[in-house]
Design an enzyme around this catalytic site. Structure first.
Site, PDB file in Angstrom:
ATOM      1  N   ASP A   1       4.170  13.730  -0.972  1.00 21.70           N
ATOM      2  CA  ASP A   1       3.791  12.436  -0.407  1.00 21.70           C
ATOM      3  C   ASP A   1       4.489  11.373  -1.254  1.00 21.70           C
ATOM      4  OD1 ASP A   1       2.674  10.044   0.438  1.00 21.70           O
ATOM      5  OD2 ASP A   1       0.636  10.841   0.565  1.00 21.70           O
ATOM      6  N   VAL A   2       5.545  10.792  -0.710  1.00 18.31           N
ATOM      7  CA  VAL A   2       6.388   9.886  -1.502  1.00 18.31           C
ATOM      8  C   VAL A   2       5.674   8.598  -1.882  1.00 18.31           C
ATOM      9  CG1 VAL A   2       8.547  10.792  -0.567  1.00 18.31           C
ATOM     10  CG2 VAL A   2       7.424   8.862   0.579  1.00 18.31           C
TER      11      VAL A   2
ATOM     12  N   ASN B   1      15.123   8.920   1.398  1.00 18.50           N
ATOM     13  CA  ASN B   1      15.294   8.726   2.839  1.00 18.50           C
ATOM     14  C   ASN B   1      13.981   8.534   3.591  1.00 18.50           C
ATOM     15  OD1 ASN B   1      16.648   9.218   5.615  1.00 18.50           O
ATOM     16  ND2 ASN B   1      15.155  10.873   5.473  1.00 18.50           N
TER      17      ASN B   1
ATOM     18  N   TYR C   1       8.941  -3.333   8.397  1.00 17.90           N
ATOM     19  CA  TYR C   1      10.106  -2.454   8.276  1.00 17.90           C
ATOM     20  C   TYR C   1      11.313  -3.230   7.755  1.00 17.90           C
ATOM     21  CZ  TYR C   1      13.591   1.052   9.595  1.00 17.90           C
ATOM     22  OH  TYR C   1      14.607   1.976   9.575  1.00 17.90           O
TER      23      TYR C   1
END
Length: 256
Positions: free
Chosen positions: A67-68, A94, A159
């Site tokens: 889990d980044v 990424n 985003y």
């Protein structure tokens, strides 16, 4: 596997969000160039499928659940990689998500989820990789931005902010770690045909046609269009390139 150039032979790479889309394509490109690849994502089934697919083509690949957004999980990913391979040469940050809502209705929890997944994760990954790369005498960090690093969108405030932040973070890390011979660069994909952008086409009427009409190359990108620049930035050929943000968008951003 299609025979690679071997320019990354003996190198070890982590690709976060590597189980599908651009991440999987870049993992495949790095593997074809000779790298051993660690594919990381939150789903155990997804990372194992991705790693198995790469191995079926002849790659040295494993999947690691991560889990980044969690510092401890990212640290465990890097530790597992170094314990298995004895080194870490390449990190591709990424992993990313988008929540398509107007900024006035985007909740703070949704804002934080996008920022943490897309931007904070890159810092966590880079910080975890840094001591290993420094000790080895150098390394390559590749952060995934977006054409929204340069443009805004009414439905993608979080985003766009996260991807603009990726460019600033990339430049800052590049300056900080240049003395350690660690190059840090960003890739800015344009409209690429992935699961993430398919959601955009479903939710934004006429988007697919407008993208083709504006893009000088006259088509949507394919995930493999991003693999080549990842291999270049991971290789010795890019040793004097750091802090760059490189569009891969068929000329979309060249129109201003």
């Amino acid at each position: 596997m299609t025979e690679g150039t071997g320019v990354l032979q003996g190198r070890v790479a982590i690709v976060t969000g590597g189980s599908r889309g651009l991440g999987f394509a870049m993992a495949g490109g790095l593997a074809r160039a000779g790298a051993s690849v660690v594919v990381a994502a939150r789903s155990a089934d997804a990372v194992e499928r991705a790693a198995a697919g790469l191995r079926a083509s002849g790659a040295d690949a494993i999947g690691v659940v991560c889990d980044v957004r969690e510092e401890s999980s990212v640290a465990s990913l890097v530790t597992a990689t170094v314990e298995r391979h004895g080194r870490l040469d390449i990190l591709v940050n990424n992993a990313g998500i988008n929540i398509r809502k107007a900024p006035d209705v985007l909740s703070m929890d949704e804002w934080r989820e996008v920022i943490d997944t897309n931007l904070t994760s890159a810092l966590l990954g880079a910080r975890a990789a840094y001591p290993h790369m420094k000790a080895a005498g150098g390394g390559k960090i590749i952060n995934l931005g977006s054409m929204f690093s340069r443009f805004g969108a009414s439905y993608a405030a979080a985003y766009a902010a996260s991807k603009a932040g990726i460019v600033g973070l990339t430049k800052s890390l590049a300056v900080a770690w240049a003395p350690d011979d660690i190059q840090v660069n960003a890739i800015l994909p344009g409209w690429i045909d992935t699961d993430l952008t398919r959601g955009s086409r479903e939710q934004v009427p006429g988007l697919a046609e407008r993208v083709v009409a504006r893009t000088p190359a006259g088509r949507w990108g394919r995930p493999d269009d991003v693999a080549g620049i990842a291999v270049f930035l991971a290789s010795d050929a890019s040793d004097f390139i750091t802090g760059a943000a490189i569009p891969v968008d068929g000329g979309y951003s060249a129109l201003g």
